[in-house]
Design a protein around this motif. Structure first.
Motif, PDB file in Angstrom:
ATOM      1  N   LEU A  19       5.016  31.679  26.691  1.00  0.00           N
ATOM      2  CA  LEU A  19       6.081  31.476  25.713  1.00  0.00           C
ATOM      3  C   LEU A  19       5.694  30.394  24.707  1.00  0.00           C
ATOM      4  O   LEU A  19       5.925  30.542  23.502  1.00  0.00           O
ATOM      5  N   PHE A  20       5.120  29.310  25.196  1.00  0.00           N
ATOM      6  CA  PHE A  20       4.687  28.216  24.326  1.00  0.00           C
ATOM      7  C   PHE A  20       3.637  28.698  23.336  1.00  0.00           C
ATOM      8  O   PHE A  20       3.714  28.435  22.146  1.00  0.00           O
ATOM      9  N   ARG A  21       2.672  29.436  23.829  1.00  0.00           N
ATOM     10  CA  ARG A  21       1.588  29.941  22.971  1.00  0.00           C
ATOM     11  C   ARG A  21       2.121  30.929  21.937  1.00  0.00           C
ATOM     12  O   ARG A  21       1.664  30.953  20.791  1.00  0.00           O
ATOM     13  N   ASP A  22       3.072  31.759  22.333  1.00  0.00           N
ATOM     14  CA  ASP A  22       3.579  32.809  21.449  1.00  0.00           C
ATOM     15  C   ASP A  22       4.687  32.330  20.512  1.00  0.00           C
ATOM     16  O   ASP A  22       5.215  33.134  19.742  1.00  0.00           O
ATOM     17  N   ALA A  23       5.028  31.054  20.563  1.00  0.00           N
ATOM     18  CA  ALA A  23       6.076  30.517  19.696  1.00  0.00           C
ATOM     19  C   ALA A  23       5.488  30.230  18.319  1.00  0.00           C
ATOM     20  O   ALA A  23       5.565  29.123  17.804  1.00  0.00           O
ATOM     21  N   GLY A  24       4.907  31.239  17.708  1.00  0.00           N
ATOM     22  CA  GLY A  24       4.159  31.082  16.469  1.00  0.00           C
ATOM     23  C   GLY A  24       4.962  30.613  15.278  1.00  0.00           C
ATOM     24  O   GLY A  24       4.421  29.975  14.387  1.00  0.00           O
ATOM     25  N   ASP A  25       6.263  30.890  15.233  1.00  0.00           N
ATOM     26  CA  ASP A  25       7.046  30.472  14.079  1.00  0.00           C
ATOM     27  C   ASP A  25       7.518  29.023  14.203  1.00  0.00           C
ATOM     28  O   ASP A  25       8.164  28.509  13.305  1.00  0.00           O
ATOM     29  N   ALA A  27       6.408  25.293  14.113  1.00  0.00           N
ATOM     30  CA  ALA A  27       5.255  24.607  13.529  1.00  0.00           C
ATOM     31  C   ALA A  27       4.740  23.437  14.357  1.00  0.00           C
ATOM     32  O   ALA A  27       3.601  23.040  14.198  1.00  0.00           O
ATOM     33  N   THR A  28       5.577  22.875  15.211  1.00  0.00           N
ATOM     34  CA  THR A  28       5.152  21.696  15.951  1.00  0.00           C
ATOM     35  C   THR A  28       5.171  21.955  17.455  1.00  0.00           C
ATOM     36  O   THR A  28       5.896  22.832  17.935  1.00  0.00           O
ATOM     37  N   ALA A  29       4.412  21.167  18.173  1.00  0.00           N
ATOM     38  CA  ALA A  29       4.380  21.294  19.636  1.00  0.00           C
ATOM     39  C   ALA A  29       5.760  21.053  20.258  1.00  0.00           C
ATOM     40  O   ALA A  29       6.169  21.815  21.142  1.00  0.00           O
ATOM     41  N   PRO A  30       6.510  20.026  19.818  1.00  0.00           N
ATOM     42  CA  PRO A  30       7.845  19.841  20.404  1.00  0.00           C
ATOM     43  C   PRO A  30       8.767  21.030  20.171  1.00  0.00           C
ATOM     44  O   PRO A  30       9.538  21.407  21.051  1.00  0.00           O
ATOM     45  N   ALA A  31       8.685  21.643  18.994  1.00  0.00           N
ATOM     46  CA  ALA A  31       9.526  22.808  18.703  1.00  0.00           C
ATOM     47  C   ALA A  31       9.120  23.999  19.563  1.00  0.00           C
ATOM     48  O   ALA A  31       9.980  24.731  20.065  1.00  0.00           O
ATOM     49  N   ALA A  32       7.827  24.203  19.747  1.00  0.00           N
ATOM     50  CA  ALA A  32       7.352  25.298  20.596  1.00  0.00           C
ATOM     51  C   ALA A  32       7.756  25.064  22.050  1.00  0.00           C
ATOM     52  O   ALA A  32       8.161  25.989  22.752  1.00  0.00           O
ATOM     53  N   LEU A  33       7.659  23.809  22.502  1.00  0.00           N
ATOM     54  CA  LEU A  33       8.063  23.489  23.862  1.00  0.00           C
ATOM     55  C   LEU A  33       9.558  23.714  24.049  1.00  0.00           C
ATOM     56  O   LEU A  33       9.989  24.285  25.049  1.00  0.00           O
TER      57      LEU A  33
END
Length: 59
Positions: A19-25, A27-33
């Motif tokens: 999920l973290f890797r595929d959170a392409g939209d 832009a930042t690591a905290p947002a993906a996490l």
């Protein structure tokens, strides 16, 4: 950098990583996490031990 507050399930860690890797939209690591943790929470709302321990620290 990502981390967990306690040991967790390998299956949940793999799902979180995907999920973290595929959170392409996001832009930042905290947002993906946050996206990955929310998705796990939505899938398993009664089991915070599976999703609440993921956190981000650093830049």
């Amino acid at each position: 950098m990502g981390a967990t507050l306690r040991p967790g399930s390998d299956l949940i860690a793999a799902e979180f990583s995907e999920l973290f890797r595929d959170a392409g939209d996001h832009a930042t690591a905290p947002a993906a996490l946050a996206f990955a943790a929310r998705t796990l929470r939505d899938r398993r709302p009664g089991h915070p031990n599976l999703w609440a321990s993921f956190l981000h620290y650093g830049l």
